[in-house]
Design a protein around this motif. Structure first.
Motif, PDB file in Angstrom:
ATOM      1  N   VAL A  93       0.871  -1.177   0.000  1.00 26.61           N
ATOM      2  CA  VAL A  93       0.000   0.000   0.000  1.00 26.61           C
ATOM      3  C   VAL A  93       0.907   1.226   0.000  1.00 26.61           C
ATOM      4  CG1 VAL A  93      -1.719   1.342   1.270  1.00 26.61           C
ATOM      5  CG2 VAL A  93      -1.905  -1.149   1.168  1.00 26.61           C
ATOM      6  N   PRO A  94       0.863   2.055  -1.049  1.00 24.39           N
ATOM      7  CA  PRO A  94       1.777   3.199  -1.142  1.00 24.39           C
ATOM      8  C   PRO A  94       1.156   4.495  -0.635  1.00 24.39           C
ATOM      9  CG  PRO A  94       0.720   2.877  -3.244  1.00 24.39           C
ATOM     10  CD  PRO A  94       0.128   1.836  -2.307  1.00 24.39           C
ATOM     11  N   GLY A 127      10.411   4.501   3.356  1.00 25.47           N
ATOM     12  CA  GLY A 127      10.055   5.883   3.089  1.00 25.47           C
ATOM     13  C   GLY A 127      11.039   6.605   2.201  1.00 25.47           C
ATOM     14  N   GLU A 128      10.587   7.723   1.649  1.00 29.28           N
ATOM     15  CA  GLU A 128      11.462   8.647   0.932  1.00 29.28           C
ATOM     16  C   GLU A 128      12.021   9.654   1.928  1.00 29.28           C
ATOM     17  OE1 GLU A 128      12.267   9.334  -2.460  1.00 29.28           O
ATOM     18  OE2 GLU A 128      11.404   7.435  -3.144  1.00 29.28           O
ATOM     19  N   ASP A 129      13.156  10.248   1.595  1.00 25.31           N
ATOM     20  CA  ASP A 129      13.784  11.228   2.475  1.00 25.31           C
ATOM     21  C   ASP A 129      13.045  12.559   2.346  1.00 25.31           C
ATOM     22  OD1 ASP A 129      15.389  12.612   4.144  1.00 25.31           O
ATOM     23  OD2 ASP A 129      17.218  12.435   2.961  1.00 25.31           O
ATOM     24  N   THR A 130      11.896  12.639   3.008  1.00 24.55           N
ATOM     25  CA  THR A 130      11.069  13.834   2.920  1.00 24.55           C
ATOM     26  C   THR A 130      10.488  14.142   4.287  1.00 24.55           C
ATOM     27  OG1 THR A 130       8.966  14.691   2.072  1.00 24.55           O
ATOM     28  CG2 THR A 130       9.235  12.327   2.078  1.00 24.55           C
ATOM     29  N   LYS A 148      13.920   6.895   5.784  1.00 33.18           N
ATOM     30  CA  LYS A 148      14.495   7.788   4.784  1.00 33.18           C
ATOM     31  C   LYS A 148      15.301   7.001   3.762  1.00 33.18           C
ATOM     32  CE  LYS A 148      14.956  11.497   8.206  1.00 33.18           C
ATOM     33  NZ  LYS A 148      15.906  12.377   8.923  1.00 33.18           N
ATOM     34  N   GLY A 149      14.914   7.108   2.510  1.00 32.44           N
ATOM     35  CA  GLY A 149      15.635   6.448   1.434  1.00 32.44           C
ATOM     36  C   GLY A 149      14.997   6.805   0.106  1.00 32.44           C
ATOM     37  N   GLU A 150      15.015   5.878  -0.819  1.00 32.61           N
ATOM     38  CA  GLU A 150      14.282   5.988  -2.080  1.00 32.61           C
ATOM     39  C   GLU A 150      13.658   4.636  -2.350  1.00 32.61           C
ATOM     40  OE1 GLU A 150      16.347   7.941  -5.459  1.00 32.61           O
ATOM     41  OE2 GLU A 150      18.034   8.094  -4.073  1.00 32.61           O
ATOM     42  N   PHE A 151      12.490   4.604  -2.982  1.00 30.67           N
ATOM     43  CA  PHE A 151      11.869   3.313  -3.227  1.00 30.67           C
ATOM     44  C   PHE A 151      11.040   3.326  -4.503  1.00 30.67           C
ATOM     45  CE2 PHE A 151       8.451   5.542  -1.007  1.00 30.67           C
ATOM     46  CZ  PHE A 151       7.315   5.140  -1.705  1.00 30.67           C
ATOM     47  N   LEU A 152      10.832   2.141  -5.034  1.00 29.52           N
ATOM     48  CA  LEU A 152       9.835   1.846  -6.058  1.00 29.52           C
ATOM     49  C   LEU A 152       8.986   0.700  -5.525  1.00 29.52           C
ATOM     50  CD1 LEU A 152      11.685   1.831  -9.513  1.00 29.52           C
ATOM     51  CD2 LEU A 152      10.097   3.544  -8.658  1.00 29.52           C
ATOM     52  N   HIS A 153       7.759   0.597  -5.986  1.00 30.37           N
ATOM     53  CA  HIS A 153       6.929  -0.511  -5.553  1.00 30.37           C
ATOM     54  C   HIS A 153       6.105  -1.026  -6.725  1.00 30.37           C
ATOM     55  CE1 HIS A 153       3.764   2.547  -5.606  1.00 30.37           C
ATOM     56  NE2 HIS A 153       2.894   1.540  -5.650  1.00 30.37           N
ATOM     57  N   LYS A 154       5.715  -2.289  -6.618  1.00 33.64           N
ATOM     58  CA  LYS A 154       4.763  -2.887  -7.551  1.00 33.64           C
ATOM     59  C   LYS A 154       3.790  -3.714  -6.723  1.00 33.64           C
ATOM     60  CE  LYS A 154       5.209  -6.708  -9.711  1.00 33.64           C
ATOM     61  NZ  LYS A 154       3.841  -7.242  -9.413  1.00 33.64           N
ATOM     62  N   ARG A 155       2.518  -3.393  -6.843  1.00 30.46           N
ATOM     63  CA  ARG A 155       1.511  -4.144  -6.108  1.00 30.46           C
ATOM     64  C   ARG A 155       1.275  -5.504  -6.752  1.00 30.46           C
ATOM     65  NH1 ARG A 155      -3.442  -0.915  -3.652  1.00 30.46           N
ATOM     66  NH2 ARG A 155      -3.146  -2.681  -2.248  1.00 30.46           N
ATOM     67  N   LEU A 174       5.842   7.078   1.117  1.00 29.14           N
ATOM     68  CA  LEU A 174       6.006   5.820   1.851  1.00 29.14           C
ATOM     69  C   LEU A 174       5.445   4.666   1.038  1.00 29.14           C
ATOM     70  CD1 LEU A 174       4.874   6.541   5.545  1.00 29.14           C
ATOM     71  CD2 LEU A 174       7.106   5.662   4.879  1.00 29.14           C
ATOM     72  N   ALA A 175       5.977   3.488   1.289  1.00 24.98           N
ATOM     73  CA  ALA A 175       5.362   2.256   0.802  1.00 24.98           C
ATOM     74  C   ALA A 175       5.306   1.290   1.973  1.00 24.98           C
ATOM     75  CB  ALA A 175       6.161   1.649  -0.350  1.00 24.98           C
ATOM     76  N   GLY A 176       4.122   0.756   2.231  1.00 23.31           N
ATOM     77  CA  GLY A 176       3.953  -0.195   3.320  1.00 23.31           C
ATOM     78  C   GLY A 176       3.684  -1.587   2.794  1.00 23.31           C
ATOM     79  N   LEU A 177       4.485  -2.552   3.247  1.00 25.16           N
ATOM     80  CA  LEU A 177       4.213  -3.955   2.944  1.00 25.16           C
ATOM     81  C   LEU A 177       3.295  -4.457   4.051  1.00 25.16           C
ATOM     82  CD1 LEU A 177       5.120  -5.966   0.735  1.00 25.16           C
ATOM     83  CD2 LEU A 177       6.847  -6.804   2.329  1.00 25.16           C
ATOM     84  N   ILE A 178       2.064  -4.797   3.688  1.00 27.14           N
ATOM     85  CA  ILE A 178       1.013  -5.084   4.660  1.00 27.14           C
ATOM     86  C   ILE A 178       0.842  -6.595   4.789  1.00 27.14           C
ATOM     87  CG2 ILE A 178      -1.329  -4.513   5.373  1.00 27.14           C
ATOM     88  CD1 ILE A 178       0.474  -2.077   4.676  1.00 27.14           C
TER      89      ILE A 178
END
Length: 506
Positions: free
Chosen positions: A163-164, A204-207, A232-239, A256-260
């Protein structure tokens, strides 16, 4: 030749289940998947082999990105497994390429998160020995060599998806925080009879937007929901079931991206409850007996969030500027061998929280750390935003003795999991370690993973170094007029947050 083929088929068909299981156990994931489709009998044996959960990590320091990703995937898929999720943490390089390589190997039905982190640690693909790679202490001005940690999980009885949090220019942190909580609840309600997820892994992103959203999540989720992650980092996600990553619009940004992880309503209760999530925290900060109240706070531009402040000593009226506060700290720590790194301030933030418009706001006290980065005749400067006039704070410094003692406590906590009466078996582990830790902090390698190595030497664990560790806990702080405040502590520094996945065998 035709007779030989018939003889081979007859032999395969006549094998008893024990012999067949012994053979199938030795297959890598892809041939194992093909074998499960041969016939009903083979499928039953394959399902029996995968009746227990698995969570395996593979770490490659091969400097060539394509080769490193393939090495990590091959190692992670070297045993039978049906991926429920994939996490790829890389130190540099192209996230899109990494995601594409993973999707080709595991398929489009599997949710994937790829993130760029400050370092990785785990069992190396070449020798199964523990190792770690961390960015140069001088930061991003030195290009780090490529390294990858790949983690693949199979958790029967658990539904997993990403869930992003995507923020548009018009949306506030409160709006996207509410939406994130509701999106998580909606996913859980679709797949589970439980009201909340069993576990959340956040990247999460560094924001500046991540802190208030994580605090709202901490407020909204029940205490039994495990929350861990990298702020804090950088990410990509694919559901799950997406062919590729979602393309952002012009004014959108990732937050943010949460792995649920939610318990599957379609599995028997006894089976769905066998997978358990646990967390533990090794702290690395020591409090100094210096307490203040913020007299004035000014936040800088949101792209590089920082706060300029003046403060009063608790119980005194004089307003101190930045240099005076720093002189206070230096005088208190004069001759202290711990006084080597920049200090932190732990700010107790009492804020009102609610989700949507249907709930009356409630006050939650949280302890958040900010690193001191400078001082002048006007202000003390610290990293991060969200500090307000009237907030109370205490000074903290990195402390090796505290970290070592805390590691011992975490190791003991992990041993206690195995001693529970329902015969818990640890099947996976992941650590989010502060970038200020590692062998440069402890003076020895693999300190942050020692609780895993001491208790589960065969476990194929993994982890990352990050610049903001996420892990839920409570703090007891003594403040003004000796009042005791119990506050949430979800964001950490110079700490290691451990996620442990166990399986109840009986």
């Amino acid at each position: 030749m035709e007779k030989s083929k018939k003889t081979d088929m007859a032999f395969i068909a006549s094998m008893n289940d024990d012999l067949l299981q012994n053979i199938l156990l030795r297959l890598p994931a892809k041939p194992f998947a093909f074998a499960s489709c041969v016939n009903r009998s083979w499928n039953i044996v394959c399902n029996r082999i995968l009746s227990r959960p698995k969570m395996v990590s593979a770490f490659s320091r091969n400097p060539h990105q394509f080769e490193a990703v393939e090495e990590a995937i091959d190692k992670a898929l070297s045993d039978p497994i049906r991926p429920d999720f994939v996490i790829a943490n890389i130190t540099c390089g192209n996230m899109e390429d990494t995601l594409s390589l993973i999707t080709k190997r595991v398929g489009t039905r599997v949710p994937v998160i790829v993130s760029i982190v400050a370092g990785v640690l785990g069992k190396e693909v070449c020798n199964d020995k523990a190792g770690e790679v961390k960015q140069n202490d001088q930061g991003m001005h030195i290009c780090p060599s490529f390294a990858i940690l790949l983690t693949i999980g199979y958790l029967p009885g658990i539904k997993v998806d990403v869930v992003p949090v995507i923020q548009s220019k018009e949306e506030t942190e409160a709006m996207i925080g509410d939406k994130f909580v509701m999106d998580i609840r909606n996913f859980v309600s679709e797949v589970s009879d439980h009201a909340a997820p069993a576990c959340l892994m956040l990247f999460g992103e560094d924001t500046h937007a991540t802190e208030p959203i994580i605090q709202k999540l901490d407020y909204a989720m029940p205490a039994e929901t495990i929350i861990v992650g990298d702020q804090k980092g950088e990410f990509l996600h694919k559901r799950a079931n997406e062919l590729r990553t979602v393309e952002l619009h012009k004014d959108e940004s990732r937050v943010l991206a949460g792995l649920i992880f939610a318990r599957d309503r379609h599995r028997p209760i006894a089976e769905a409850g066998r997978v358990q999530f646990h967390s533990a925290i090794s702290r690395g900060l020591s409090p100094v007996d210096l307490r203040y109240k913020v007299a004035n706070a000014i936040s800088t531009l949101p792209k590089w969030p920082a706060t300029l402040m003046t403060a009063k000593r608790i119980g005194e009226a004089e307003v101190l500027n930045g240099e005076q506060i720093l002189d206070d700290i230096e005088a208190n720590l004069l001759g202290n061998p711990l006084w080597e790194a920049d200090p932190y301030i732990g700010v107790i933030k009492r804020r009102k929280y609610s989700v949507g418009l249907d709930q009356k706001p409630k006050i939650m006290a949280s302890l958040v750390f900010h690193q001191v980065t400078g001082a002048d005749e006007q202000y003390l400067t610290v990293n991060g935003a969200g500090i307000k006039t009237g907030d109370h704070f205490q000074v903290y410094i990195p402390d090796l003795e505290v970290a070592e003692a805390s590691l011992t406590a975490v190791s003991s906590q992990l041993r206690n999991i195995m001693s529970k009466p329902n015969k818990q078996e640890v099947v996976g582990g992941f650590v989010f370690a502060g970038s200020g830790r590692g062998d440069s902090f402890f003076g020895r390698p693999n300190a942050d993973t020692s609780p895993f190595l001491e208790n589960f030497p065969e476990l194929r664990f993994g982890g990352v170094f990050c610049d903001g560790e996420i892990g839920r806990s409570l703090s007891v702080e003594e403040g003004e007029e000796k009042q005791v405040t119990i506050s949430q502590r979800c964001l950490h520094v110079v700490s290691s947050v451990y996620l442990i996945v166990s399986y109840a065998c009986s």
